[in-house]
Motif scaffolding. Sequence first.
Motif, PDB file in Angstrom:
ATOM      1  N   HIS A  28     -13.592  -5.492  -2.111  1.00 22.49           N
ATOM      2  CA  HIS A  28     -12.391  -6.063  -2.737  1.00 22.49           C
ATOM      3  C   HIS A  28     -11.876  -7.217  -1.877  1.00 22.49           C
ATOM      4  CE1 HIS A  28      -8.296  -6.252  -4.351  1.00 22.49           C
ATOM      5  NE2 HIS A  28      -8.782  -5.624  -5.409  1.00 22.49           N
ATOM      6  N   ALA A  29     -11.501  -8.310  -2.514  1.00 25.02           N
ATOM      7  CA  ALA A  29     -11.049  -9.506  -1.790  1.00 25.02           C
ATOM      8  C   ALA A  29      -9.737  -9.277  -1.046  1.00 25.02           C
ATOM      9  CB  ALA A  29     -10.893 -10.674  -2.761  1.00 25.02           C
ATOM     10  N   GLN A  30      -8.904  -8.375  -1.531  1.00 23.68           N
ATOM     11  CA  GLN A  30      -7.598  -8.089  -0.922  1.00 23.68           C
ATOM     12  C   GLN A  30      -7.523  -6.622  -0.486  1.00 23.68           C
ATOM     13  OE1 GLN A  30      -5.270 -10.444  -0.363  1.00 23.68           O
ATOM     14  NE2 GLN A  30      -6.693 -11.941  -1.203  1.00 23.68           N
ATOM     15  N   PRO A  31      -8.086  -6.288   0.675  1.00 22.45           N
ATOM     16  CA  PRO A  31      -8.094  -4.881   1.098  1.00 22.45           C
ATOM     17  C   PRO A  31      -6.686  -4.307   1.265  1.00 22.45           C
ATOM     18  CG  PRO A  31      -8.879  -6.304   2.863  1.00 22.45           C
ATOM     19  CD  PRO A  31      -8.750  -7.156   1.647  1.00 22.45           C
ATOM     20  N   HIS A  32      -5.717  -5.155   1.631  1.00 21.96           N
ATOM     21  CA  HIS A  32      -4.353  -4.629   1.817  1.00 21.96           C
ATOM     22  C   HIS A  32      -3.769  -4.100   0.512  1.00 21.96           C
ATOM     23  CE1 HIS A  32      -3.394  -5.271   6.024  1.00 21.96           C
ATOM     24  NE2 HIS A  32      -4.190  -6.320   5.963  1.00 21.96           N
ATOM     25  N   GLU A  33      -4.154  -4.681  -0.618  1.00 25.05           N
ATOM     26  CA  GLU A  33      -3.687  -4.183  -1.912  1.00 25.05           C
ATOM     27  C   GLU A  33      -4.164  -2.754  -2.139  1.00 25.05           C
ATOM     28  OE1 GLU A  33      -4.876  -6.772  -5.070  1.00 25.05           O
ATOM     29  OE2 GLU A  33      -3.780  -8.486  -4.262  1.00 25.05           O
ATOM     30  N   GLN A  34      -5.423  -2.510  -1.790  1.00 26.86           N
ATOM     31  CA  GLN A  34      -5.974  -1.164  -1.964  1.00 26.86           C
ATOM     32  C   GLN A  34      -5.311  -0.159  -1.019  1.00 26.86           C
ATOM     33  OE1 GLN A  34     -10.224  -0.732  -3.216  1.00 26.86           O
ATOM     34  NE2 GLN A  34     -10.347  -2.478  -1.817  1.00 26.86           N
ATOM     35  N   LEU A  35      -5.093  -0.583   0.216  1.00 28.21           N
ATOM     36  CA  LEU A  35      -4.458   0.320   1.174  1.00 28.21           C
ATOM     37  C   LEU A  35      -3.020   0.616   0.764  1.00 28.21           C
ATOM     38  CD1 LEU A  35      -5.884  -1.143   4.507  1.00 28.21           C
ATOM     39  CD2 LEU A  35      -6.695   0.839   3.206  1.00 28.21           C
ATOM     40  N   LEU A  36      -2.331  -0.372   0.206  1.00 29.55           N
ATOM     41  CA  LEU A  36      -0.982  -0.156  -0.304  1.00 29.55           C
ATOM     42  C   LEU A  36      -1.003   0.820  -1.481  1.00 29.55           C
ATOM     43  CD1 LEU A  36       2.002  -0.842  -0.157  1.00 29.55           C
ATOM     44  CD2 LEU A  36       1.560  -2.785  -1.661  1.00 29.55           C
ATOM     45  N   GLN A  37      -2.009   0.688  -2.341  1.00 26.59           N
ATOM     46  CA  GLN A  37      -2.145   1.614  -3.476  1.00 26.59           C
ATOM     47  C   GLN A  37      -2.384   3.044  -2.967  1.00 26.59           C
ATOM     48  OE1 GLN A  37      -5.382   0.663  -6.127  1.00 26.59           O
ATOM     49  NE2 GLN A  37      -4.887   2.308  -7.536  1.00 26.59           N
ATOM     50  N   LEU A  38      -3.203   3.183  -1.939  1.00 24.11           N
ATOM     51  CA  LEU A  38      -3.459   4.506  -1.369  1.00 24.11           C
ATOM     52  C   LEU A  38      -2.184   5.069  -0.736  1.00 24.11           C
ATOM     53  CD1 LEU A  38      -5.345   6.811  -0.701  1.00 24.11           C
ATOM     54  CD2 LEU A  38      -6.165   5.504   1.274  1.00 24.11           C
ATOM     55  N   ARG A  39      -1.415   4.237  -0.052  1.00 25.29           N
ATOM     56  CA  ARG A  39      -0.150   4.699   0.540  1.00 25.29           C
ATOM     57  C   ARG A  39       0.811   5.160  -0.564  1.00 25.29           C
ATOM     58  NH1 ARG A  39       4.153   5.288   3.199  1.00 25.29           N
ATOM     59  NH2 ARG A  39       4.351   5.215   5.409  1.00 25.29           N
ATOM     60  N   THR A  40       0.819   4.453  -1.679  1.00 26.93           N
ATOM     61  CA  THR A  40       1.661   4.841  -2.813  1.00 26.93           C
ATOM     62  C   THR A  40       1.249   6.210  -3.341  1.00 26.93           C
ATOM     63  OG1 THR A  40       2.000   2.522  -3.389  1.00 26.93           O
ATOM     64  CG2 THR A  40       2.412   4.142  -5.128  1.00 26.93           C
ATOM     65  N   ILE A  41      -0.054   6.441  -3.438  1.00 28.39           N
ATOM     66  CA  ILE A  41      -0.558   7.739  -3.904  1.00 28.39           C
ATOM     67  C   ILE A  41      -0.125   8.846  -2.944  1.00 28.39           C
ATOM     68  CG2 ILE A  41      -2.661   9.114  -4.213  1.00 28.39           C
ATOM     69  CD1 ILE A  41      -3.967   6.521  -5.312  1.00 28.39           C
ATOM     70  N   LEU A  42      -0.239   8.610  -1.639  1.00 31.18           N
ATOM     71  CA  LEU A  42       0.164   9.625  -0.665  1.00 31.18           C
ATOM     72  C   LEU A  42       1.662   9.909  -0.754  1.00 31.18           C
ATOM     73  CD1 LEU A  42      -1.946   8.529   2.437  1.00 31.18           C
ATOM     74  CD2 LEU A  42      -2.302  10.542   0.992  1.00 31.18           C
ATOM     75  N   GLY A  43       2.450   8.868  -0.976  1.00 33.64           N
ATOM     76  CA  GLY A  43       3.890   9.063  -1.150  1.00 33.64           C
ATOM     77  C   GLY A  43       4.202   9.879  -2.395  1.00 33.64           C
ATOM     78  N   ARG A  44       3.486   9.581  -3.496  1.00 30.35           N
ATOM     79  CA  ARG A  44       3.686  10.333  -4.738  1.00 30.35           C
ATOM     80  C   ARG A  44       3.293  11.798  -4.545  1.00 30.35           C
ATOM     81  NH1 ARG A  44       1.426   7.039  -8.310  1.00 30.35           N
ATOM     82  NH2 ARG A  44      -0.664   7.846  -8.052  1.00 30.35           N
ATOM     83  N   LEU A  45       2.203  12.041  -3.825  1.00 32.10           N
ATOM     84  CA  LEU A  45       1.783  13.426  -3.555  1.00 32.10           C
ATOM     85  C   LEU A  45       2.857  14.165  -2.761  1.00 32.10           C
ATOM     86  CD1 LEU A  45      -1.969  12.908  -2.625  1.00 32.10           C
ATOM     87  CD2 LEU A  45      -1.068  13.981  -4.680  1.00 32.10           C
ATOM     88  N   SER A  46       3.455  13.490  -1.798  1.00 32.50           N
ATOM     89  CA  SER A  46       4.524  14.117  -1.011  1.00 32.50           C
ATOM     90  C   SER A  46       5.707  14.487  -1.896  1.00 32.50           C
ATOM     91  CB  SER A  46       4.993  13.178   0.105  1.00 32.50           C
ATOM     92  OG  SER A  46       3.977  12.992   1.042  1.00 32.50           O
TER      93      SER A  46
END
Length: 174
Positions: A28-46
Amino acid sequence: LEEQQRDATRAELCRLHGVELFLLDVDHAQPHEQLLQLRTILGRLSRVLAQGRRADREKATYMPQLAEARKRLDQVARRVRSADDLALFAELWRDREAGLAAASREPARPKPRPAGKPPSYRPGQEVRHTVFGTGTVTAVEGDAGDPRVTVLFVGEDRERTFLASLVADKLKAA
């Protein structure tokens, strides 16, 4: 094709077990976008865990693990500046995954049973298990040397049965 089949199988298993699957695209050209999406998922799980109906002891176990996962993700995000950096982390993960798979193929070694006679239990006895909490012995059956102990734990719908010798260190009189 094999990787696509593996991803489809993973996705289906996760769906069946109520697990949210996140696939990281290392190209992916913008890895930070993916990492932000993963952080959002972890926050939602919490949030889902905190607001859900799980037992407090489960929440107490999983909430710190989710917080640690977010912390580690933030550490990775600070180090990832490009897709190449992300690819390096992905390669390290694959190495770790391969090591775990190899370790799981090793034959399981049986745990030694505690020495001596297992504790005795009787129906109606109040007990406390290190994982399942407080409960009441509903039945004691089988070999007097190593009986099966059936317990109904507080807040559970079904009984659990254990070999006395295998829970001698975990199941104590309350």
